[in-house]
Design an enzyme around this catalytic site. Structure first.
Site, PDB file in Angstrom:
ATOM      1  N   LYS A  11       0.853  -1.210   0.000  1.00  0.00           N
ATOM      2  CA  LYS A  11       0.000   0.000   0.000  1.00  0.00           C
ATOM      3  C   LYS A  11       0.876   1.241   0.000  1.00  0.00           C
ATOM      4  O   LYS A  11       2.036   1.212   0.434  1.00  0.00           O
ATOM      5  CB  LYS A  11      -0.945   0.031   1.209  1.00  0.00           C
ATOM      6  CG  LYS A  11      -0.273   0.176   2.594  1.00  0.00           C
ATOM      7  CD  LYS A  11      -0.074   1.600   3.059  1.00  0.00           C
ATOM      8  CE  LYS A  11       0.741   1.665   4.338  1.00  0.00           C
ATOM      9  NZ  LYS A  11       1.748   2.597   4.508  1.00  0.00           N
ATOM     10  N   ASP A 141      -2.101  -1.264  10.106  1.00  0.00           N
ATOM     11  CA  ASP A 141      -2.280  -1.323   8.653  1.00  0.00           C
ATOM     12  C   ASP A 141      -2.856  -2.651   8.172  1.00  0.00           C
ATOM     13  O   ASP A 141      -3.190  -2.781   6.988  1.00  0.00           O
ATOM     14  CB  ASP A 141      -0.919  -1.134   7.944  1.00  0.00           C
ATOM     15  CG  ASP A 141      -0.446   0.311   7.974  1.00  0.00           C
ATOM     16  OD1 ASP A 141      -1.292   1.210   8.142  1.00  0.00           O
ATOM     17  OD2 ASP A 141       0.763   0.524   7.822  1.00  0.00           O
TER      18      ASP A 141
HETATM   19  O1  C5P Z   1       0.252  -0.670  14.623  1.00  0.00           O
HETATM   20  P1  C5P Z   1       1.688  -0.853  14.251  1.00  0.00           P
HETATM   21  O2  C5P Z   1       2.361  -1.906  15.073  1.00  0.00           O
HETATM   22  O3  C5P Z   1       1.903  -1.053  12.784  1.00  0.00           O
HETATM   23  O4  C5P Z   1       2.409   0.519  14.595  1.00  0.00           O
HETATM   24  C1  C5P Z   1       3.815   0.646  14.662  1.00  0.00           C
HETATM   25  C2  C5P Z   1       4.168   1.828  15.545  1.00  0.00           C
HETATM   26  O5  C5P Z   1       3.747   3.038  14.914  1.00  0.00           O
HETATM   27  C3  C5P Z   1       3.471   1.836  16.881  1.00  0.00           C
HETATM   28  O6  C5P Z   1       4.232   1.143  17.835  1.00  0.00           O
HETATM   29  C4  C5P Z   1       3.385   3.307  17.221  1.00  0.00           C
HETATM   30  O7  C5P Z   1       4.605   3.745  17.763  1.00  0.00           O
HETATM   31  C5  C5P Z   1       3.231   3.963  15.864  1.00  0.00           C
HETATM   32  N1  C5P Z   1       1.817   4.263  15.514  1.00  0.00           N
HETATM   33  C6  C5P Z   1       1.172   5.311  16.173  1.00  0.00           C
HETATM   34  N2  C5P Z   1      -0.135   5.592  15.868  1.00  0.00           N
HETATM   35  C7  C5P Z   1      -0.784   4.889  14.916  1.00  0.00           C
HETATM   36  C8  C5P Z   1      -0.150   3.837  14.228  1.00  0.00           C
HETATM   37  C9  C5P Z   1       1.162   3.554  14.557  1.00  0.00           C
HETATM   38  O8  C5P Z   1       1.758   5.969  17.040  1.00  0.00           O
HETATM   39  N3  C5P Z   1      -2.049   5.202  14.641  1.00  0.00           N
END
Ligand code: C5P
Length: 332
Positions: A11, A141
């Site tokens: 994406k 995601d």
């Molecule tokens: O959800 P995911 O594990 O992919 O997110 C990776 C990191 O990105 C999280 O640990 C966080 O630090 C940051 N993040 C965030 N807010 C979001 C998505 C991701 O702060 N909405």
């Protein structure tokens, strides 16, 4: 059937605005996400032992619990212990085409493919909302990767509203192969530097924000969405936006250099995807994409720089074997 092969598309973020902090430590986002044809192939096979085995043809992809595809199997085995006991462990083989640690959701889309594969392998018959709920437990995601196409994503990124498909556009993607940006670092740095002015950027308010902060209509009523509905490439190109550029570009000169080269290339628009370091250029046609690729390639002569041309896609995870079908879940 004891094995499935799935296509797991990457994406890009056409729009990423950080609206505020959340109580769970994440950030409240308003995004527009787009699937592209650049995809990994994920094969999933039942094996006799109660183990999880991950193989990948790319040396930088971890094969242990730090791989989201591995964690997807773990999650499913915890949610459905009877299936785990009945069907045994699984072997996941990932054929990597999506650049790694790139801001293109490569790990997330592999995990989404594993959820779909296990749903089929274990004959669970999960509904689309049930799969989306499992996907959200794995990462912000992953729900979008499952559904694919063009969508508004709000909340942590897991609340999706589909938009009309934009599949006629092309992108040139460029990434320095040995460069990686930590997503957690990018968000934390943004919070410390811009946390007192969330959602108040001029650019953002022009393209998407017309309502007070955190109201759902804010993202839905913006001009970017209008551009997408009208399939207006110039407008979409002008309105590409990513708040994380504010922290990544000053800290990573190579990414800034790429962005500038694409700015001068005649593309409809250019932007960093997600937390980077991949930069993409939006193009009207495959011919335009090839021209821009050659132009930027000769402007930045660097052996570490990788380029890809891809088309917008209207699908998320697809099952290609045993039979070609678009996965849409059980619509109950
Ligand atoms: O959800 P995911 O594990 O992919 O997110 C990776 C990191 O990105 C999280 O640990 C966080 O630090 C940051 N993040 C965030 N807010 C979001 C998505 C991701 O702060 N909405």
């Amino acid at each position: 059937m004891r094995s499935y092969s799935l296509i797991a598309p990457a994406k890009i973020n056409l729009y990423l605005e950080i609206l505020g902090d959340r109580a769970d430590g994440y950030h409240e986002l308003a995004m527009i996400l787009q699937s592209i044809e650049l995809a990994d192939q994920v094969n999933i096979r039942a094996i006799g032992t109660q183990t999880i085995q991950v193989h990948c043809d790319h040396p930088q992809v971890p094969l242990d619990k730090t791989n989201l595809a591995y964690r997807a199997v773990e999650l499913m085995s915890q949610e459905f212990p009877d299936c785990w006991a009945q069907f045994g462990g699984v072997e996941i083989s990932i054929q990597k085409n999506i650049p790694v640690a790139a801001g293109l959701a490569g790990g997330s889309t592999n995990a989404a493919a594993v959820l779909v594969g296990l749903d089929m392998l274990w004959q669970l018959g999960l509904t689309q909302p049930e799969l989306q709920e499992l996907a959200a437990k794995l990462g912000s995601d992953v729900p979008f990767c499952l559904a694919g196409g063009t969508a508004i994503a709000t909340g942590r990124g897991e609340e999706l509203d589909p938009l009309p498909s934009l599949d006629s556009f092309y992108v040139v993607l460029a990434k320095h192969q040995n460069l990686a940006v930590s997503t957690a670092w990018a968000y934390q740095t943004y919070r410390s530097e811009f946390g007192n002015s969330y959602g108040r950027s001029d650019r953002a308010s022009k393209s998407i924000a017309t309502e007070p902060l955190n109201t759902p209509t804010r993202v839905h009523s913006g001009s970017m969405v209008q551009g997408i509905i009208n399939k207006n490439g110039s407008k979409i190109g002008q309105l590409l936006y990513n708040d994380l550029e504010k922290v990544v570009l000053p800290n990573y000169p190579q990414v800034l250099q790429l962005r500038q080269a694409f700015e001068n290339s005649g593309a409809l628009g250019t932007m960093m995807s997600g937390s980077g370091p991949t930069v993409f250029a939006l193009c009207q046609s495959q011919e335009q994409a090839q021209e821009i690729l050659q132009q930027v390639q000769s402007a930045i002569r660097c052996p570490d720089l990788g380029f890809w041309v891809s088309k917008f896609a209207r699908h998320g995870i697809q099952i290609i074997s045993p039979q070609k079908s678009l996965f849409i879940g059980n619509r109950e």
